[in-house]
Design a protein around this motif. Structure first.
Motif, short mmCIF file in Angstrom:
data_model
loop_
_atom_site.label_atom_id
_atom_site.label_comp_id
_atom_site.label_asym_id
_atom_site.label_seq_id
_atom_site.Cartn_x
_atom_site.Cartn_y
_atom_site.Cartn_z
N TRP A 31 5.54 -3.43 7.51
CA TRP A 31 4.96 -2.17 7.97
C TRP A 31 6.00 -1.07 8.00
CZ3 TRP A 31 -0.23 -1.60 9.16
CH2 TRP A 31 -0.97 -2.78 9.11
N ILE A 32 5.56 0.14 7.70
CA ILE A 32 6.45 1.30 7.70
C ILE A 32 6.00 2.24 8.81
CG2 ILE A 32 7.35 3.25 6.37
CD1 ILE A 32 6.55 1.70 3.84
N LYS A 33 6.95 2.61 9.67
CA LYS A 33 6.68 3.61 10.70
C LYS A 33 6.88 4.97 10.06
CE LYS A 33 7.92 4.88 15.42
NZ LYS A 33 8.81 4.57 16.56
N VAL A 34 5.87 5.82 10.17
CA VAL A 34 5.90 7.12 9.50
C VAL A 34 5.44 8.23 10.45
CG1 VAL A 34 5.43 6.14 7.21
CG2 VAL A 34 3.52 6.89 8.64
N LYS A 35 5.78 9.46 10.05
CA LYS A 35 5.22 10.64 10.71
C LYS A 35 4.42 11.39 9.67
CE LYS A 35 7.57 14.48 12.21
NZ LYS A 35 8.43 15.24 13.11
N VAL A 36 3.18 11.73 10.00
CA VAL A 36 2.31 12.48 9.09
C VAL A 36 2.77 13.93 9.12
CG1 VAL A 36 -0.06 13.12 8.53
CG2 VAL A 36 0.41 10.91 9.62
N LYS A 37 3.14 14.47 7.95
CA LYS A 37 3.67 15.84 7.91
C LYS A 37 2.69 16.88 8.44
CE LYS A 37 7.41 16.28 4.72
NZ LYS A 37 7.94 17.03 3.59
N SER A 38 1.42 16.76 8.12
CA SER A 38 0.45 17.79 8.49
C SER A 38 0.06 17.77 9.96
CB SER A 38 -0.81 17.67 7.62
OG SER A 38 -1.39 16.40 7.80
N THR A 39 0.05 16.59 10.58
CA THR A 39 -0.42 16.49 11.97
C THR A 39 0.68 16.12 12.96
OG1 THR A 39 -0.99 14.16 11.76
CG2 THR A 39 -2.72 15.77 11.21
N LYS A 40 1.82 15.68 12.44
CA LYS A 40 2.95 15.23 13.26
C LYS A 40 2.68 13.92 14.00
CE LYS A 40 5.12 19.13 12.36
NZ LYS A 40 5.27 19.31 10.96
N THR A 41 1.57 13.25 13.69
CA THR A 41 1.25 11.97 14.32
C THR A 41 2.20 10.89 13.81
OG1 THR A 41 -1.07 12.62 14.42
CG2 THR A 41 -0.59 10.29 14.74
N ILE A 42 2.69 10.04 14.71
CA ILE A 42 3.56 8.93 14.34
C ILE A 42 2.75 7.64 14.45
CG2 ILE A 42 5.60 7.60 14.99
CD1 ILE A 42 6.87 10.26 15.87
N GLY A 43 2.86 6.81 13.41
CA GLY A 43 2.15 5.54 13.40
C GLY A 43 2.67 4.64 12.30
N PHE A 44 1.89 3.63 11.97
CA PHE A 44 2.32 2.61 11.02
C PHE A 44 1.32 2.45 9.87
CE2 PHE A 44 4.48 1.69 14.90
CZ PHE A 44 5.70 1.14 14.53
N VAL A 45 1.86 2.24 8.66
CA VAL A 45 1.06 1.92 7.48
C VAL A 45 1.68 0.70 6.80
CG1 VAL A 45 0.26 4.28 7.07
CG2 VAL A 45 2.39 3.55 6.05
N HIS A 46 0.84 -0.09 6.14
CA HIS A 46 1.35 -1.27 5.44
C HIS A 46 2.09 -0.82 4.17
CE1 HIS A 46 1.55 -5.16 3.45
NE2 HIS A 46 1.45 -5.67 4.68
N ARG A 47 3.20 -1.45 3.88
CA ARG A 47 4.08 -1.03 2.78
C ARG A 47 3.41 -1.09 1.41
NH1 ARG A 47 6.31 -5.12 -0.25
NH2 ARG A 47 6.05 -7.19 0.63
N GLU A 48 2.43 -1.98 1.22
CA GLU A 48 1.83 -2.11 -0.11
C GLU A 48 0.95 -0.91 -0.48
OE1 GLU A 48 -2.15 -4.84 0.56
OE2 GLU A 48 -0.28 -5.83 0.13
N HIS A 49 0.68 -0.03 0.47
CA HIS A 49 -0.17 1.13 0.21
C HIS A 49 0.59 2.44 0.12
CE1 HIS A 49 -3.60 -1.44 0.72
NE2 HIS A 49 -3.18 -1.80 1.90
N VAL A 50 1.92 2.36 0.12
CA VAL A 50 2.74 3.57 0.14
C VAL A 50 3.69 3.59 -1.05
CG1 VAL A 50 4.44 4.86 1.49
CG2 VAL A 50 2.61 3.66 2.66
N VAL A 51 3.85 4.76 -1.65
CA VAL A 51 4.81 4.96 -2.72
C VAL A 51 5.91 5.86 -2.18
CG1 VAL A 51 5.18 5.92 -5.02
CG2 VAL A 51 3.03 4.74 -4.49
N VAL A 52 7.16 5.41 -2.30
CA VAL A 52 8.29 6.18 -1.80
C VAL A 52 8.80 7.11 -2.89
CG1 VAL A 52 10.63 6.05 -0.86
CG2 VAL A 52 8.94 4.31 -0.25
N VAL A 53 8.95 8.39 -2.55
CA VAL A 53 9.53 9.38 -3.47
C VAL A 53 10.64 10.12 -2.74
CG1 VAL A 53 7.44 9.68 -4.84
CG2 VAL A 53 7.81 11.11 -2.85
N ASN A 54 11.59 10.64 -3.52
CA ASN A 54 12.70 11.39 -2.91
C ASN A 54 12.34 12.83 -2.71
OD1 ASN A 54 14.42 9.23 -2.73
ND2 ASN A 54 15.13 9.49 -4.83
#
Length: 60
Positions: free
Chosen positions: A37-60
């Protein structure tokens, strides 16, 4: 994100409540990695939570 709609959860498991429904290509800020799981902050809402890594693409 690789899913059209992705659940942002309160903790690193499907047992936690859904805080938000994220849309495809929504920008997230990486905060930490906890197992599969990846702990993230949503840029648009500032909400902090978790998403499963298989559903996220990392970009620089």
């Amino acid at each position: 994100m690789t899913a059209a709609i992705l659940n942002l959860r309160a903790g690193p498991s499907v047992e936690y409540i859904v805080l938000e429904k994220l849309e495809e290509n929504q920008e997230l800020v990486f905060l930490a990695m906890i197992g599969d799981w990846i702990k993230v902050k949503v840029k648009s809402t500032k909400t902090i939570g978790f998403v499963h890594r298989e559903h996220v693409v990392v970009v620089n």
